[in-house]
Design an enzyme around this catalytic site. Structure first.
Site, short mmCIF file in Angstrom:
data_model
loop_
_atom_site.label_atom_id
_atom_site.label_comp_id
_atom_site.label_asym_id
_atom_site.label_seq_id
_atom_site.Cartn_x
_atom_site.Cartn_y
_atom_site.Cartn_z
N LYS A 13 0.83 -1.21 0.00
CA LYS A 13 0.00 0.00 0.00
C LYS A 13 0.87 1.26 0.00
CE LYS A 13 -2.83 0.95 3.68
NZ LYS A 13 -2.81 2.36 4.13
N GLY A 85 -4.64 8.37 5.46
CA GLY A 85 -3.67 9.32 5.98
C GLY A 85 -2.54 9.56 4.98
N ARG A 113 -7.44 12.80 12.83
CA ARG A 113 -6.00 12.54 12.88
C ARG A 113 -5.21 13.83 12.65
NH1 ARG A 113 -4.79 7.40 9.30
NH2 ARG A 113 -2.81 7.58 10.42
N ASP A 306 2.72 -0.93 12.04
CA ASP A 306 1.41 -1.43 11.60
C ASP A 306 1.16 -2.87 12.03
OD1 ASP A 306 0.86 1.04 10.49
OD2 ASP A 306 1.55 0.48 8.49
N ARG A 337 -5.20 2.48 18.26
CA ARG A 337 -4.99 1.02 18.17
C ARG A 337 -4.57 0.40 19.49
NH1 ARG A 337 -2.43 0.84 12.07
NH2 ARG A 337 -4.46 0.95 11.03
N ARG A 379 -6.85 -2.76 10.21
CA ARG A 379 -5.85 -3.64 10.84
C ARG A 379 -6.40 -4.28 12.12
NH1 ARG A 379 -1.99 -3.27 7.19
NH2 ARG A 379 -1.47 -1.22 6.40
C1 S3P Z 1 2.91 5.00 6.14
C2 S3P Z 1 3.64 5.30 7.25
C3 S3P Z 1 3.26 4.90 8.61
C4 S3P Z 1 2.19 3.81 8.60
C5 S3P Z 1 1.10 4.05 7.60
C6 S3P Z 1 1.66 4.23 6.21
C7 S3P Z 1 3.39 5.48 4.83
O1 S3P Z 1 2.75 6.01 9.31
O2 S3P Z 1 1.64 3.63 9.88
O3 S3P Z 1 0.20 2.96 7.61
O4 S3P Z 1 2.92 5.00 3.79
O5 S3P Z 1 4.28 6.34 4.81
P1 S3P Z 1 3.70 7.15 9.92
O6 S3P Z 1 4.15 8.05 8.84
O7 S3P Z 1 2.86 7.87 10.90
O8 S3P Z 1 4.86 6.44 10.52
#
Ligand code: S3P
Length: 419
Positions: A13, A85, A113, A306, A337, A379
């Site tokens: 992803k 996010g 968030r 994750d 989480r 998750r």
């Molecule tokens: C991600 C970074 C992580 C992860 C998220 C995806 C990314 O978050 O938890 O599922 O694709 O850069 P953080 O940037 O908060 O570490």
């Protein structure tokens, strides 16, 4: 019952989001195979199309026609980032220097968030970006000229690091991001493979302003390690299981879970290692194992962030105590989480206790099963789905469809291994 057989995972992803965004800045046609099919990546795809990027699917391969250094057009609507996010945060950095006005919005979870972690450093680069409600979506952006930044991140976040580096591609000078710990480095690997001037020195990354477009790429996206982790946990827990996962991404900034599981006594073998566009892949074989408790320390957290709900589940079946600390970032994911996993596993009879920055577990305890509160978090849903394989009663999830964010078909794939 045992889990037997082999599977291929959907594309990673994190890498899929980045592949779509970065190829938009190239000067030709890129072909992306095995793009993650989940709703989050579709959200990024739609956002880019909304900004004028031409993307189409031909025989399962995604074709992105890059638009060069200035590829984005004024979108008709605000940019809806759904539950994602990564879409919201990386797109803020990607678009900050382009002459367009956008309003970033998202669903209920994303709207809770923190976004100031991205827009504050972007403001320091000169970006005209702010939020209605202090730290949360909606966020308004009017792109304009940026200058470079030297930024010390207060926590290890790949999303924030990537957003600043993306803005840095269009900022005058050299932009440097320093992290307190190593976080996933897909942005650095891919930008390098596409010809950006990017230098990594330990936990410090420097990117130069682009003077020419990125090079287009043909990329087979590796299998998603975070998706693989659910099958790793399932095969470890269900007696007599023997499962092989093919073509999984094993980038070292993502795979601290493998080390943790080995330390717990998990029988894992990694074979057929290869590399593609800077990303390492391999096949992983997992056999059912007797587990023991471990300590997970703060410096390991960013590389298994994750997978922590799965560590909690494995710990309920492991002999002795497991303690996870330094994981306060888990509280600002798609759900809190820490609270979500502790609430669900305690309701099933586990001895799991919340800490402000993690949890501790005393195992082994049998799990009762029954109702699951997913908090609409993919998750959490998948972790409890795996737990349901070893619980007395099956798991009944209040929102099983939330797994579609990253892994449509997850439960079918899991059921397919049962024999
Ligand atoms: C991600 C970074 C992580 C992860 C998220 C995806 C990314 O978050 O938890 O599922 O694709 O850069 P953080 O940037 O908060 O570490």
């Amino acid at each position: 019952m045992a889990l037997l057989g082999e599977i291929r995972l959907p594309g990673d992803k994190s890498i899929s989001h980045r592949a779509l965004m970065f190829t938009a800045l190239s000067d030709g046609l890129s072909r992306l195979e095995n793009l993650n099919p989940g709703a989050d990546v579709v959200t990024t795809q739609r956002a880019l199309i909304n900004c004028g990027i031409h993307i189409e699917e031909k025989h399962g391969v995604i074709h992105v026609q890059g638009g060069g250094l200035r590829p984005f057009k004024q979108p008709d609507l605000g940019l809806d980032c759904g539950n994602s996010g990564t879409t919201a945060r990386l797109m803020m950095g990607l678009l900050a220097a382009h002459p367009i006005h956008v309003q970033f919005t998202g669903d209920q979870s994303l709207s809770k968030r923190p976004m100031d972690r991205v827009f504050r450093p972007l403001q320091q680069m000169g970006a005209n970006i702010s939020a209605n409600k202090r730290t949360y979506l909606p966020v308004m952006l009017s792109g304009r000229e940026l200058w470079a930044l030297d930024y010390q991140l207060p926590y290890a976040s790949a999303q924030v690091k990537s957003a600043i580096l993306l803005a840095g591609l269009h900022a005058k000078g050299q932009t440097t991001v320093k992290s307190p710990a190593f976080s996933r480095d897909h942005t650095e690997q891919m930008l390098k493979a596409m010809g950006a001037r990017i230098k990594v020195k330990g936990r410090e990354v420097t990117v130069h302003q682009l003077t020419k477009p990125l090079k287009p790429i043909d990329f087979v996206i590796p299998g998603d390690f975070s998706a693989a982790a659910f099958f790793i946990a399932a095969a470890l827990l269900v007696p007599d299981s023997d499962v092989i996962l093919r073509g999984v991404g094993i980038n070292p900034t993502r795979t601290a879970f493998l080390k943790a599981v080995k330390e717990m006594g998990g029988k894992l073998t990694v074979a057929n290692k290869a590399k593609h566009s800077g990303e390492a892949i391999a096949d992983i074989r997992i056999r059912a194992s007797q587990l023991k408790g471990i300590q997970v320390y703060p410096e390991q957290i960013p590389n298994l962030i994750d997978e922590l709900p799965l560590i909690a589940l494995l710990a309920t079946q492991a002999e002795g105590e497991t303690v996870v600390t330094g994981a306060e970032e888990l509280r600002v994911k798609e759900s809190d989480r820490i609270a979500a996993i502790v609430t669900n596993l305690s309701a099933w009879g586990a001895k799991i206790f919340e800490r402000p920055d993690g949890f501790h577990v005393e195992g082994p305890t049998p799990l009762k099963g029954g109702k699951v509160k997913t908090y609409h978090d993919h998750r959490i849903a998948m972790t409890l789905g795996v737990a349901g394989l070893i619980s007395k009663s099956p798991a009944t999830l209040d929102d099983p469809d939330c797994v579609n964010v990253s892994y449509p078909g997850f439960f079918d794939e899991l059921r397919g291994l049962i024999s």
